[in-house]
Write a protein that holds these residues in place. Structure first.
Motif, PDB file in Angstrom:
ATOM      1  N   SER A   6       0.842  -1.193   0.000  1.00  0.00           N
ATOM      2  CA  SER A   6       0.000   0.000   0.000  1.00  0.00           C
ATOM      3  C   SER A   6       0.875   1.241   0.000  1.00  0.00           C
ATOM      4  CB  SER A   6      -0.920  -0.002   1.223  1.00  0.00           C
ATOM      5  OG  SER A   6      -0.164   0.041   2.410  1.00  0.00           O
ATOM      6  N   GLY A   7       0.234   2.387  -0.197  1.00  0.00           N
ATOM      7  CA  GLY A   7       0.955   3.643  -0.115  1.00  0.00           C
ATOM      8  C   GLY A   7       1.240   4.306  -1.446  1.00  0.00           C
ATOM      9  N   GLY A   8       0.917   3.638  -2.530  1.00  0.00           N
ATOM     10  CA  GLY A   8       1.138   4.246  -3.833  1.00  0.00           C
ATOM     11  C   GLY A   8       0.172   5.392  -4.087  1.00  0.00           C
ATOM     12  N   GLY A   9       0.410   6.099  -5.176  1.00  0.00           N
ATOM     13  CA  GLY A   9      -0.465   7.200  -5.519  1.00  0.00           C
ATOM     14  C   GLY A   9       0.146   8.077  -6.583  1.00  0.00           C
ATOM     15  N   LEU A  10      -0.453   9.244  -6.754  1.00  0.00           N
ATOM     16  CA  LEU A  10       0.004  10.231  -7.730  1.00  0.00           C
ATOM     17  C   LEU A  10       0.751  11.339  -7.004  1.00  0.00           C
ATOM     18  CD1 LEU A  10      -0.009  11.464 -10.590  1.00  0.00           C
ATOM     19  CD2 LEU A  10      -2.226  12.499 -10.008  1.00  0.00           C
ATOM     20  N   VAL A  11       1.941  11.650  -7.475  1.00  0.00           N
ATOM     21  CA  VAL A  11       2.765  12.677  -6.841  1.00  0.00           C
ATOM     22  C   VAL A  11       3.503  13.448  -7.926  1.00  0.00           C
ATOM     23  CG1 VAL A  11       4.746  11.143  -6.537  1.00  0.00           C
ATOM     24  CG2 VAL A  11       4.440  13.095  -4.992  1.00  0.00           C
ATOM     25  N   GLN A  12       3.819  14.689  -7.652  1.00  0.00           N
ATOM     26  CA  GLN A  12       4.567  15.506  -8.596  1.00  0.00           C
ATOM     27  C   GLN A  12       6.057  15.199  -8.523  1.00  0.00           C
ATOM     28  OE1 GLN A  12       3.469  19.577  -7.727  1.00  0.00           O
ATOM     29  NE2 GLN A  12       1.753  19.504  -9.143  1.00  0.00           N
ATOM     30  N   THR A  13       6.754  15.537  -9.577  1.00  0.00           N
ATOM     31  CA  THR A  13       8.205  15.388  -9.602  1.00  0.00           C
ATOM     32  C   THR A  13       8.818  16.100  -8.395  1.00  0.00           C
ATOM     33  OG1 THR A  13       8.273  15.239 -12.007  1.00  0.00           O
ATOM     34  CG2 THR A  13      10.291  15.913 -10.901  1.00  0.00           C
ATOM     35  N   GLY A  14       9.728  15.399  -7.737  1.00  0.00           N
ATOM     36  CA  GLY A  14      10.366  15.936  -6.546  1.00  0.00           C
ATOM     37  C   GLY A  14       9.664  15.582  -5.250  1.00  0.00           C
ATOM     38  N   GLY A  15       8.501  15.010  -5.364  1.00  0.00           N
ATOM     39  CA  GLY A  15       7.732  14.647  -4.178  1.00  0.00           C
ATOM     40  C   GLY A  15       8.185  13.345  -3.551  1.00  0.00           C
ATOM     41  N   SER A  16       7.465  12.941  -2.517  1.00  0.00           N
ATOM     42  CA  SER A  16       7.812  11.739  -1.756  1.00  0.00           C
ATOM     43  C   SER A  16       6.586  10.856  -1.545  1.00  0.00           C
ATOM     44  CB  SER A  16       8.373  12.129  -0.388  1.00  0.00           C
ATOM     45  OG  SER A  16       9.550  12.887  -0.503  1.00  0.00           O
ATOM     46  N   LEU A  17       6.857   9.587  -1.419  1.00  0.00           N
ATOM     47  CA  LEU A  17       5.847   8.613  -1.048  1.00  0.00           C
ATOM     48  C   LEU A  17       6.504   7.568  -0.163  1.00  0.00           C
ATOM     49  CD1 LEU A  17       3.868   7.841  -4.348  1.00  0.00           C
ATOM     50  CD2 LEU A  17       2.963   8.966  -2.314  1.00  0.00           C
ATOM     51  N   ARG A  18       5.696   6.963   0.688  1.00  0.00           N
ATOM     52  CA  ARG A  18       6.186   5.860   1.514  1.00  0.00           C
ATOM     53  C   ARG A  18       5.302   4.649   1.280  1.00  0.00           C
ATOM     54  NH1 ARG A  18       6.053   4.631   7.944  1.00  0.00           N
ATOM     55  NH2 ARG A  18       8.120   3.672   8.151  1.00  0.00           N
ATOM     56  N   ARG A 105      15.717 -17.369  -5.146  1.00  0.00           N
ATOM     57  CA  ARG A 105      14.437 -17.077  -5.798  1.00  0.00           C
ATOM     58  C   ARG A 105      13.468 -16.467  -4.804  1.00  0.00           C
ATOM     59  NH1 ARG A 105       9.543 -19.653  -6.508  1.00  0.00           N
ATOM     60  NH2 ARG A 105      10.207 -21.372  -5.157  1.00  0.00           N
ATOM     61  N   PHE A 106      12.805 -15.401  -5.228  1.00  0.00           N
ATOM     62  CA  PHE A 106      11.797 -14.794  -4.368  1.00  0.00           C
ATOM     63  C   PHE A 106      10.556 -15.670  -4.385  1.00  0.00           C
ATOM     64  CE2 PHE A 106      13.415 -10.922  -2.646  1.00  0.00           C
ATOM     65  CZ  PHE A 106      14.547 -10.688  -3.416  1.00  0.00           C
ATOM     66  N   ARG A 107      10.171 -16.099  -3.200  1.00  0.00           N
ATOM     67  CA  ARG A 107       9.111 -17.094  -3.068  1.00  0.00           C
ATOM     68  C   ARG A 107       7.725 -16.455  -3.024  1.00  0.00           C
ATOM     69  NH1 ARG A 107       9.933 -21.319   1.722  1.00  0.00           N
ATOM     70  NH2 ARG A 107      11.635 -21.891   0.320  1.00  0.00           N
ATOM     71  N   TYR A 108       7.628 -15.317  -2.360  1.00  0.00           N
ATOM     72  CA  TYR A 108       6.310 -14.707  -2.165  1.00  0.00           C
ATOM     73  C   TYR A 108       6.300 -13.292  -2.743  1.00  0.00           C
ATOM     74  CZ  TYR A 108       6.199 -18.406   1.381  1.00  0.00           C
ATOM     75  OH  TYR A 108       6.264 -19.611   2.044  1.00  0.00           O
ATOM     76  N   TRP A 109       5.145 -12.931  -3.320  1.00  0.00           N
ATOM     77  CA  TRP A 109       5.007 -11.619  -3.941  1.00  0.00           C
ATOM     78  C   TRP A 109       3.706 -10.963  -3.497  1.00  0.00           C
ATOM     79  CZ3 TRP A 109       8.609  -9.440  -7.247  1.00  0.00           C
ATOM     80  CH2 TRP A 109       9.659 -10.273  -7.641  1.00  0.00           C
ATOM     81  N   GLY A 110       3.763  -9.643  -3.355  1.00  0.00           N
ATOM     82  CA  GLY A 110       2.565  -8.883  -3.078  1.00  0.00           C
ATOM     83  C   GLY A 110       1.836  -8.547  -4.367  1.00  0.00           C
ATOM     84  N   GLN A 111       0.712  -7.872  -4.233  1.00  0.00           N
ATOM     85  CA  GLN A 111      -0.141  -7.621  -5.393  1.00  0.00           C
ATOM     86  C   GLN A 111       0.242  -6.357  -6.160  1.00  0.00           C
ATOM     87  OE1 GLN A 111      -0.702  -6.408  -2.534  1.00  0.00           O
ATOM     88  NE2 GLN A 111      -1.832  -4.506  -2.738  1.00  0.00           N
ATOM     89  N   GLY A 112       1.110  -5.539  -5.599  1.00  0.00           N
ATOM     90  CA  GLY A 112       1.545  -4.338  -6.283  1.00  0.00           C
ATOM     91  C   GLY A 112       0.737  -3.105  -5.925  1.00  0.00           C
ATOM     92  N   THR A 113       1.415  -1.970  -5.958  1.00  0.00           N
ATOM     93  CA  THR A 113       0.770  -0.688  -5.724  1.00  0.00           C
ATOM     94  C   THR A 113       1.312   0.300  -6.756  1.00  0.00           C
ATOM     95  OG1 THR A 113       0.268   1.011  -4.054  1.00  0.00           O
ATOM     96  CG2 THR A 113       2.474   0.037  -3.967  1.00  0.00           C
ATOM     97  N   GLN A 114       0.406   1.056  -7.362  1.00  0.00           N
ATOM     98  CA  GLN A 114       0.779   1.959  -8.459  1.00  0.00           C
ATOM     99  C   GLN A 114       1.372   3.257  -7.929  1.00  0.00           C
ATOM    100  OE1 GLN A 114       0.408   1.604 -12.025  1.00  0.00           O
ATOM    101  NE2 GLN A 114       1.664   3.473 -11.970  1.00  0.00           N
ATOM    102  N   VAL A 115       2.507   3.619  -8.480  1.00  0.00           N
ATOM    103  CA  VAL A 115       3.129   4.911  -8.203  1.00  0.00           C
ATOM    104  C   VAL A 115       3.214   5.675  -9.516  1.00  0.00           C
ATOM    105  CG1 VAL A 115       5.237   6.096  -7.498  1.00  0.00           C
ATOM    106  CG2 VAL A 115       4.447   4.095  -6.221  1.00  0.00           C
TER     107      VAL A 115
END
Length: 119
Positions: A6-18, A105-115
């Motif tokens: 979680s935590g993805g979203g839309l941000v402007q250039t130079g911004g931050s996300l966690r 090998r990575f065994r488990y994967w999350g579903q992804g969050t869009q940035v």
């Protein structure tokens, strides 16, 4: 096993996300945790990894060094990705992943969050 990013979203250039990735169903502290990303039309690529809770056991892709920081909270079974100074080329779906220390090998994967980083 669950990995919930979680935590993805839309941000402007130079911004931050966690980004956060809450996990369950496996021994989190024994696993290497990582973030990958996949931009539209491109292959998935490695972003960062963390061997343990110590900040010294981290690896980053050259493209994000100095801007992104991976961290983890073993008590909460959660891994984070602090992303600063974001660029349009950071736009992608970000995935968290887990692998045992004894495996390549990575065994488990999350579903992804869009940035999405707008210019």
């Amino acid at each position: 096993v669950q990995l919930q990013a979680s935590g993805g979203g839309l941000v402007q250039t130079g911004g931050s996300l966690r980004l956060s990735c809450e996990t369950s169903g496996f021994t989190f502290s024994s696993y290497i945790m990582a973030w990958f990303r996949q931009a539209a039309g491109k292959e998935r690529e490695f972003v960062a990894s963390s061997i343990n809770q110590s900040g010294g056991s981290t690896t980053y892709a050259d493209s994000v060094k100095g801007r992104f920081t991976i961290s983890r909270d073993n008590a909460k079974n959660t891994v984070f990705l602090q992303m600063n100074s974001l660029k349009p080329e950071d736009t992608a779906v970000y995935y968290c992943a887990a692998r045992p220390r004894t495996s390549l090998r990575f065994r488990y994967w999350g579903q992804g969050t869009q940035v999405t980083v707008s210019s």
